[in-house]
Design an enzyme around this catalytic site. Structure first.
Site, PDB file in Angstrom:
ATOM      1  N   ASN A 143       0.863  -1.183   0.000  1.00 33.66           N
ATOM      2  CA  ASN A 143       0.000   0.000   0.000  1.00 33.66           C
ATOM      3  C   ASN A 143       0.902   1.236   0.000  1.00 33.66           C
ATOM      4  O   ASN A 143       1.471   1.595   1.028  1.00 33.66           O
ATOM      5  CB  ASN A 143      -0.885  -0.048   1.262  1.00 33.66           C
ATOM      6  CG  ASN A 143      -1.733   1.195   1.418  1.00 33.66           C
ATOM      7  OD1 ASN A 143      -1.845   2.010   0.504  1.00 33.66           O
ATOM      8  ND2 ASN A 143      -2.348   1.346   2.580  1.00 33.66           N
ATOM      9  N   TRP A 144       1.038   1.842  -1.179  1.00 28.98           N
ATOM     10  CA  TRP A 144       1.968   2.977  -1.307  1.00 28.98           C
ATOM     11  C   TRP A 144       1.403   4.263  -0.691  1.00 28.98           C
ATOM     12  O   TRP A 144       2.098   5.262  -0.598  1.00 28.98           O
ATOM     13  CB  TRP A 144       2.300   3.219  -2.789  1.00 28.98           C
ATOM     14  CG  TRP A 144       3.080   2.112  -3.427  1.00 28.98           C
ATOM     15  CD1 TRP A 144       3.477   0.925  -2.842  1.00 28.98           C
ATOM     16  CD2 TRP A 144       3.579   2.065  -4.775  1.00 28.98           C
ATOM     17  NE1 TRP A 144       4.184   0.165  -3.747  1.00 28.98           N
ATOM     18  CE2 TRP A 144       4.259   0.837  -4.938  1.00 28.98           C
ATOM     19  CE3 TRP A 144       3.509   2.943  -5.859  1.00 28.98           C
ATOM     20  CZ2 TRP A 144       4.870   0.478  -6.145  1.00 28.98           C
ATOM     21  CZ3 TRP A 144       4.111   2.586  -7.055  1.00 28.98           C
ATOM     22  CH2 TRP A 144       4.780   1.367  -7.191  1.00 28.98           C
ATOM     23  N   LYS A 145       0.140   4.229  -0.343  1.00 29.80           N
ATOM     24  CA  LYS A 145      -0.527   5.417   0.225  1.00 29.80           C
ATOM     25  C   LYS A 145      -0.304   6.622  -0.710  1.00 29.80           C
ATOM     26  O   LYS A 145      -0.318   6.444  -1.920  1.00 29.80           O
ATOM     27  CB  LYS A 145      -0.052   5.662   1.656  1.00 29.80           C
ATOM     28  CG  LYS A 145      -0.206   4.403   2.513  1.00 29.80           C
ATOM     29  CD  LYS A 145      -0.047   4.630   3.979  1.00 29.80           C
ATOM     30  CE  LYS A 145      -0.213   3.293   4.701  1.00 29.80           C
ATOM     31  NZ  LYS A 145      -0.148   3.392   6.141  1.00 29.80           N
TER      32      LYS A 145
ATOM     33  N   HIS B 229      -9.576   1.004   4.675  1.00 28.05           N
ATOM     34  CA  HIS B 229      -8.313   1.202   5.412  1.00 28.05           C
ATOM     35  C   HIS B 229      -8.559   2.158   6.588  1.00 28.05           C
ATOM     36  O   HIS B 229      -9.364   3.083   6.477  1.00 28.05           O
ATOM     37  CB  HIS B 229      -7.244   1.771   4.470  1.00 28.05           C
ATOM     38  CG  HIS B 229      -5.889   1.767   5.084  1.00 28.05           C
ATOM     39  ND1 HIS B 229      -5.476   2.752   5.940  1.00 28.05           N
ATOM     40  CD2 HIS B 229      -4.867   0.874   5.005  1.00 28.05           C
ATOM     41  CE1 HIS B 229      -4.243   2.468   6.359  1.00 28.05           C
ATOM     42  NE2 HIS B 229      -3.852   1.335   5.794  1.00 28.05           N
TER      43      HIS B 229
ATOM     44  N   GLU C  64      -5.490  -5.349  10.600  1.00 20.66           N
ATOM     45  CA  GLU C  64      -4.501  -4.296  10.835  1.00 20.66           C
ATOM     46  C   GLU C  64      -4.821  -3.545  12.126  1.00 20.66           C
ATOM     47  O   GLU C  64      -5.647  -2.614  12.118  1.00 20.66           O
ATOM     48  CB  GLU C  64      -4.533  -3.282   9.684  1.00 20.66           C
ATOM     49  CG  GLU C  64      -4.117  -3.856   8.354  1.00 20.66           C
ATOM     50  CD  GLU C  64      -3.508  -2.771   7.483  1.00 20.66           C
ATOM     51  OE1 GLU C  64      -2.324  -2.889   7.152  1.00 20.66           O
ATOM     52  OE2 GLU C  64      -4.204  -1.794   7.164  1.00 20.66           O
TER      53      GLU C  64
ATOM     54  N   SER D 298       3.185  -1.973  10.542  1.00 17.77           N
ATOM     55  CA  SER D 298       4.636  -1.879  10.785  1.00 17.77           C
ATOM     56  C   SER D 298       5.402  -3.144  10.407  1.00 17.77           C
ATOM     57  O   SER D 298       6.368  -3.525  11.077  1.00 17.77           O
ATOM     58  CB  SER D 298       4.907  -1.491  12.242  1.00 17.77           C
ATOM     59  OG  SER D 298       4.401  -0.196  12.503  1.00 17.77           O
TER      60      SER D 298
ATOM     61  N   GLY E 284       2.821  -1.128   4.373  1.00 22.20           N
ATOM     62  CA  GLY E 284       2.754   0.299   4.045  1.00 22.20           C
ATOM     63  C   GLY E 284       4.139   0.858   3.800  1.00 22.20           C
ATOM     64  O   GLY E 284       4.707   0.729   2.710  1.00 22.20           O
TER      65      GLY E 284
HETATM   66  P1  PGA Z   1       2.607   0.368   7.759  1.00 22.66           P
HETATM   67  O1  PGA Z   1       1.179   0.534   7.063  1.00 22.66           O
HETATM   68  O2  PGA Z   1       3.213  -0.902   7.203  1.00 22.66           O
HETATM   69  O3  PGA Z   1       3.364   1.582   7.374  1.00 22.66           O
HETATM   70  O4  PGA Z   1       2.348   0.257   9.212  1.00 22.66           O
HETATM   71  C1  PGA Z   1       0.332  -0.548   6.902  1.00 22.66           C
HETATM   72  C2  PGA Z   1      -0.950  -0.085   6.289  1.00 22.66           C
HETATM   73  O5  PGA Z   1      -1.346   1.040   6.522  1.00 22.66           O
HETATM   74  O6  PGA Z   1      -1.600  -0.805   5.539  1.00 22.66           O
END
Ligand code: PGA
Length: 268
Positions: free
Chosen positions: A9-11, A96, A177, A222, A243
């Site tokens: 998930n590149w956000k 999400h 999550e 994380s 992420g």
């Molecule tokens: P993160 O994000 O790996 O940076 O904690 C995970 C996510 O938001 O799907």
């Protein structure tokens, strides 16, 4: 049950040139890492150029959306429809925690998206997670009971998938999550994540029967190349939603490699 699934998930990252380079590096490495299915979810403005850039992409690499609206077209300023991503996006993340928190997506809206996307043959990665850590080690039974009550993760899953056809469940993946673990560096730990994913699996099988066995349950929060193995080794966890570490090509590729190794039963 099939290959592990790793979703990146590149956000709202990275810049355009970096996005193409990142996609290209992941794709060329996946030529040699077969026992894993990978989905890259870039910002929606990149999906076409990324698709073009990855024309000769390996079979185990797909493109997904981070979010998509529950209608095909119309006066919905700023939204993206799966019709516009037809033939490009095979997956979409839905619900999400950042969408729930910053964009105030409700359970009802999420339920509409999940049902609509599945009907349009888009595979859905539905995200759910608790705001505060469970105390499973001390109060297992009561904590699990709370998960089914209003505000609990099982209650939320039930609401979010209330509108779908049972036969569509096989195209639904649950990403567990814990909100407190997302982007914080405070990952849940393998045993904790596995225990919750196990409860989710039991719940799905008890409520939706045989078809639930085909669903994947991922852990996210994380995850990095150092802790990925501890999740992927857990029988109740079928893959990862990544992420921050998904936009660092070396780290993400290493996570994919670990997934394939674990699948192969090797432990390097
Ligand atoms: P993160 O994000 O790996 O940076 O904690 C995970 C996510 O938001 O799907």
């Amino acid at each position: 049950m099939g290959n592990p699934l790793i979703v990146g998930n590149w956000k709202m990252n990275p810049g355009y040139a970096e996005a193409l380079a990142l996609g290209g590096q992941i794709a060329s490495n996946l030529e040699h890492i077969k026992e894993v299915d990978v989905v890259l979810c870039p910002p929606s403005i990149y999906i076409y150029p990324l698709f073009e850039h990855l024309k000769a992409k390996p079979n185990n690499l797909a493109i997904g959306l981070q979010n998509a609206y529950s209608r095909e077209e119309g006066a919905f300023t700023g939204e993206v429809s799966v019709k516009m991503a037809k033939g490009i996006a095979k997956y979409s993340i839905v619900g999400h925690s950042e969408r729930r928190k910053y964009f105030h997506e409700t359970s009802q809206e999420i339920a509409e998206k999940v049902a609509f996307l599945l009907e349009k043959n888009i595979k859905v990665v539905l995200c759910v997670g608790e705001l505060e850590k469970f105390h499973l080690e001390d109060y297992y039974d009561s904590e699990v009971k709370k998960m089914s009550q209003e505000g609990g993760i099982l209650f939320e899953i039930k609401q979010n998938i209330a509108k779908i056809k049972k036969s569509d469940l096989a195209n639904l993946t649950i990403a567990y999550e814990p909100v407190w673990a997302i982007g914080t560096g405070n990952a849940a730990g393998g045993a904790y994540a596995a225990a919750v994913c196990y409860v989710v699996r039991e719940f799905l099988e008890a409520n939706y029967g045989e078809v639930a066995k085909e669903m994947k349950i991922l852990y996210g929060g994380s995850v990095n190349d150092e802790n990925a193995r501890e999740y992927l080794m857990q029988p109740s966890i079928d893959g990862l939603l990544v992420g921050n570490s998904s936009i660092v090509s070396k780290e993400f590729i290493q996570i994919c490699r670990i997934a394939a190794e674990v699948k192969n039963g090797r432990n390097i």
